[in-house]
Design an enzyme around this catalytic site. Structure first.
Site, PDB file in Angstrom:
ATOM      1  N   HIS A 103       0.864  -1.173   0.000  1.00 12.21           N
ATOM      2  CA  HIS A 103       0.000   0.000   0.000  1.00 12.21           C
ATOM      3  C   HIS A 103       0.904   1.227   0.000  1.00 12.21           C
ATOM      4  CE1 HIS A 103      -3.396  -2.560   1.959  1.00 12.21           C
ATOM      5  NE2 HIS A 103      -3.393  -2.659   0.654  1.00 12.21           N
TER       6      HIS A 103
ATOM      7  N   GLU B   4       1.344   4.024   2.896  1.00  9.70           N
ATOM      8  CA  GLU B   4       1.578   3.592   4.271  1.00  9.70           C
ATOM      9  C   GLU B   4       3.084   3.641   4.553  1.00  9.70           C
ATOM     10  OE1 GLU B   4      -0.506  -0.109   4.765  1.00  9.70           O
ATOM     11  OE2 GLU B   4      -2.450   0.822   4.375  1.00  9.70           O
TER      12      GLU B   4
ATOM     13  N   HIS C  15       2.802  -2.569   7.233  1.00  5.14           N
ATOM     14  CA  HIS C  15       1.742  -1.643   6.834  1.00  5.14           C
ATOM     15  C   HIS C  15       1.682  -0.452   7.787  1.00  5.14           C
ATOM     16  CE1 HIS C  15      -0.344  -4.198   3.797  1.00  5.14           C
ATOM     17  NE2 HIS C  15       0.282  -5.149   4.466  1.00  5.14           N
TER      18      HIS C  15
ATOM     19  N   GLU D  27       1.175  -3.677  11.706  1.00  2.86           N
ATOM     20  CA  GLU D  27       0.537  -2.383  11.483  1.00  2.86           C
ATOM     21  C   GLU D  27       1.135  -1.344  12.430  1.00  2.86           C
ATOM     22  OE1 GLU D  27      -1.835  -1.612   9.321  1.00  2.86           O
ATOM     23  OE2 GLU D  27      -2.725  -3.516   8.687  1.00  2.86           O
TER      24      GLU D  27
END
EC number: 3.4.17.24
Length: 778
Positions: free
Chosen positions: A301, A304, A398, A480
């Site tokens: 992504h 990110e 991420h 994350e």
């Protein structure tokens, strides 16, 4: 995605040279009064600028992913542009429009970043951000003021968060290749070297040094940009002639678009290049026998950016020549590092998607070589490693905009032993990082199959889930990292040598408020991933885990995790409310984790039948799991096992409340079945060692609870008895200050009681740490 549908997408987008591809509209040196705005650079994103009112107030609009094409999307969070013309001491006011509703992020005082000049350091803007509008009305926007502190004529760059562009990534890899790659042999030894036997290979290894570094072209993107994979390990002991087998259709993925080594028409402007296959093609990296392979990837992504900073921290640590821990990591693992999976999206300033409007992290189950070359090649590499029996760990990095903190998502595994190992790695990461929130980690079955709110695609196609389904690898995770801050900081133990000597100065004790994240914070998380991998195998020469007499350092933590898994496997996961969960719409991170308040949804539900059960078989199950008994584990558990929060409370004074709640069905109805009775008995027995400390602490430190006995019995419902046993006031009563292990009132008498309790119960409560009291949250 079916192959024919993927081919249609590629054809619709146009298989044209990079210089001919239509780019999303970007502001390019647009002058507004005395200021000039520009976003026509790598990772830039600003579609429009308007002057409003005064000469120093402007409104800017972001460009959504794939803006200006027939596949434009609603992913619109990343922005990055420069302003030239500001004078030192002057002010500018900027309002950013056309953003996803990131209200939850800005509630924690999230601020964009700026830097002066092309080589200055990034820092957060000094003035608070004003948030207006809402997701529901599709008019979410932010306003901030900035006072210039740049030199005359120098541009000031503004961005959503700390950028890391495709060009920066390539420059870093070029530098690493120049420093380390030249020492690695690019071809087989010549005939004379082969005739020399093992001695010749030892000489070759000595020339290569301890660090084995190899940069390969894994694939090229749709627009011809490099997708690299690095191989890092130790050359200690010599390099053999054996090499890794080719990766499936690697050559076709990397070179099918052909061309020349020179940039295509317009390629120099947009950062895209075409490469012809070298003649002959370079050989694969050397093979290292059965040495396990640790794979880490980032930027699937593109917006990110915390992912790149985590990976950079991991990479910097892995290549240290003078750190015994880094040497141990290289000797223990072969590291495969993929720095950028979506270089086209990064270059174009996208937030979540590639140039076809595809979320590549939903394509791992059935990737298409033509439409998803990076994912296709990555899956082929992982399949090959699995076929060789060396694939050990896979982590995809991420960023997250909704849920605070840094946390890991793992899989819900059917085997109890494997589930404990999966949880253990996450716990070890938290023990090595101030920023990683173990309570935020999720290992539920629901998080492996739930559909995205944005596009309806299932997580079955995410890297974490698809690779586990493909290979059965236990250690398969998504990491994350929030863009802004966490909920708290972990208190880390000092790294020690085998003899117990401190390895480095003790870490600074965190304050009451978690600081804002910076690239160094994320880099520290990357280093923690490497250290956790060493701790998991008890190979860390400078471990933070406390020495344990007569056993390995990690076994005590493994026993803690076995208890944690057993408790959560008996809990019914409680889904967060729809209003809370959908509050930010498309503003979450990759895995769409529940928001901060939805902690109860992080259970381990798939292994319940394997790990749960009655107290009669707990000891046998502990033995079956290969972990010490709870009593032995508690006695050997490191005193500093991270900040004691709801998960850590399983082995602490408030564990009775956790275990009692695990025996309660949703709604708090009374259990009459035998399993629930056994659960409550286990809770009382498990906390029995705390009686001496409780006897000293309760008179001065806890409010009296009428009708409650120290063993949790007495009048009232099971929930009231559990609250009384844990030292909580009755429902509806005023909540006192709380500590993570005991509720403590800050008086001289309570301090004396604490001191006496510590002296009297040191041996019995070695696993407990009475945390500093913090104000109770309402």
């Amino acid at each position: 995605m079916a192959a024919d549908a993927a081919a249609d997408l590629v054809e619709a987008a146009g298989e044209r040279p990079p210089g001919e591809r239509r780019l999303p509209y970007r502001v390019s040196n647009q002058t507004m009064g005395k200021f000039t705005f520009d976003a026509d650079f790598d990772s830039g994103n600003c579609a429009r600028v308007e002057s409003v009112g005064t000469s120093d107030e402007f409104h800017v609009w972001t460009a959504a992913d794939c803006a200006g094409t027939h596949i434009a999307t609603e992913a619109k969070t990343w922005w990055h542009f420069s302003v030239r013309g500001g004078s030192s001491g002057g002010w500018i006011t900027i309002t950013v429009h056309n953003m996803n509703g990131q209200s939850r992020l800005y509630k924690s005082d999230f601020r964009p970043v700026y830097r002066n000049g092309a080589s200055g350091g990034w820092q957060r803007i000094r003035m608070p951000v004003v948030v207006r509008g809402s997701k529901e009305e599709n008019n979410f926007r932010i306003t901030f003021r900035h006072r210039f502190d740049c030199a005359a004529g120098e541009p000031t760059f503004f961005a959503f968060s700390y950028p890391w562009s495709y060009a920066e990534s390539q420059a870093m890899l070029d530098d690493l290749e120049a420093r380390f790659g030249a020492t690695c042999p690019a071809a087989e030894p010549d005939a004379d070297a082969r005739a020399g036997g093992a001695d010749a290979f030892d000489t070759l290894a000595a020339r290569a040094g301890d660090v084995y570094f190899r940069r390969e072209l894994l694939a090229t993107s749709l627009e011809g940009r490099r997708i690299d994979v690095l191989t890092i390990t130790s050359a200690k002991g010599g390099l053999r002639a054996e090499r890794e087998p080719p990766i499936g259709s690697h050559a076709a993925i990397a070179f099918e678009r052909g061309g020349t080594d020179a940039p295509a028409a317009g390629g120099a402007a947009n950062g895209a290049h075409r490469w012809a296959p070298p003649s002959p093609p370079p050989p694969p990296p050397h093979a290292f026998g059965a040495r396990p392979v640790f794979v880490i990837s980032a930027r699937v992504h593109p917006g990110e950016v915390p992912a790149s900073h985590v990976l950079n921290g991991f990479l910097e640590f892995a290549l240290r020549a003078d750190d015994v821990r880094a040497r141990a990591l290289r000797e223990c693992f072969v590291l495969k590092v993929i720095p950028c999976l979506n270089p086209d999206g990064v270059f174009h300033g996208h937030y979540r998607l590639d140039t076809l409007g595809v979320n590549l992290n939903r394509c791992y189950a059935r990737p298409d070589a033509r439409a998803h070359p990076a994912i296709y090649a990555t899956r082929a590499l992982l399949e090959q490693l699995h076929a060789r029996g060396v694939l050990d760990t896979v982590i995809d990095l991420h960023g997250h905009a909704t849920k605070r903190g840094c946390f890991l998502f793992g899989n819900s595994l059917p085997d109890a032993r494997e589930q404990v190992e999966a949880v253990l790695f996450a716990k070890l990461v938290a023990l090595n990082s101030q920023a990683v929130d173990f309570d935020g980690c999720v290992f539920s079955q629901a998080n492996m199959s739930r559909a995205d709110r944005r596009d309806g695609l299932s997580k079955e196609g995410a890297s974490r889930v698809a690779i586990y389904r493909l290979t059965g690898v236990t250690h398969c995770y998504t990491l994350e990292c929030n863009y802004n801050m966490g909920r708290s900081l972990n208190r880390l133990a000092e790294p020690t040598a085998a003899a117990g000597r401190p390895f480095s100065p003790p870490p600074i004790a965190p304050g009451s408020v978690a600081p804002k994240y910076t690239p160094e914070t994320w880099a520290e998380v990357g280093r923690a991933l490497a250290l956790a991998a060493l701790d998991l195998r008890d190979k860390n020469p400078r471990s933070r885990l406390q020495p344990v007499s007569g056993g390995s350092r990690v076994e005590a933590v493994r026993g803690w995790c076995a208890t944690y898994v057993r408790v959560l496997s008996n809990r019914q996961p409680i889904a967060p409310s729809g209003d809370d969960y959908a509050a930010d719409g498309a503003s979450g991170g990759d895995e769409d984790a529940p928001p901060d308040g939805a902690r109860a949804a992080t259970g381990i539900d798939a292994a319940a039948g394997t790990i749960g059960g009655t107290g009669a078989d707990v000891g046998a199950r502990d033995a079956d799991l290969g972990v010490p008994s709870r009593k032995a584990a508690g006695a050997a558990l490191p005193v500093r096992i991270g900040r004691a929060k709801s998960s850590s409370a399983v082995l602490k004074g408030s564990g009775a409340r956790t275990l009692a709640r695990a025996a309660q069905p949703p709604g708090g109805a009374t259990h009459a079945d035998a399993a629930a009775t056994e659960n409550r008995a286990r809770a009382r027995k498990f906390s029995g060692a705390l009686a001496p400390a409780r006897a000293l602490l309760e008179p001065a430190c806890r409010p009296s609870v009428q009708g409650a006995r120290p063993d949790g019995g007495g009048a009232g419902t099971p929930r009231e008895r559990a609250r009384a046993f844990a030292g909580a006031p009755p429902a509806g009563a005023a909540r006192p200050a709380r500590a993570h292990s005991f509720s403590v009132v800050g008086t001289a008498a309570s301090k004396g009681a604490l001191s006496a309790a510590a002296a009297a119960t040191t041996a019995a409560t070695a696993q407990l740490r009475v945390a500093r009291a913090v104000p109770a949250k309402r």
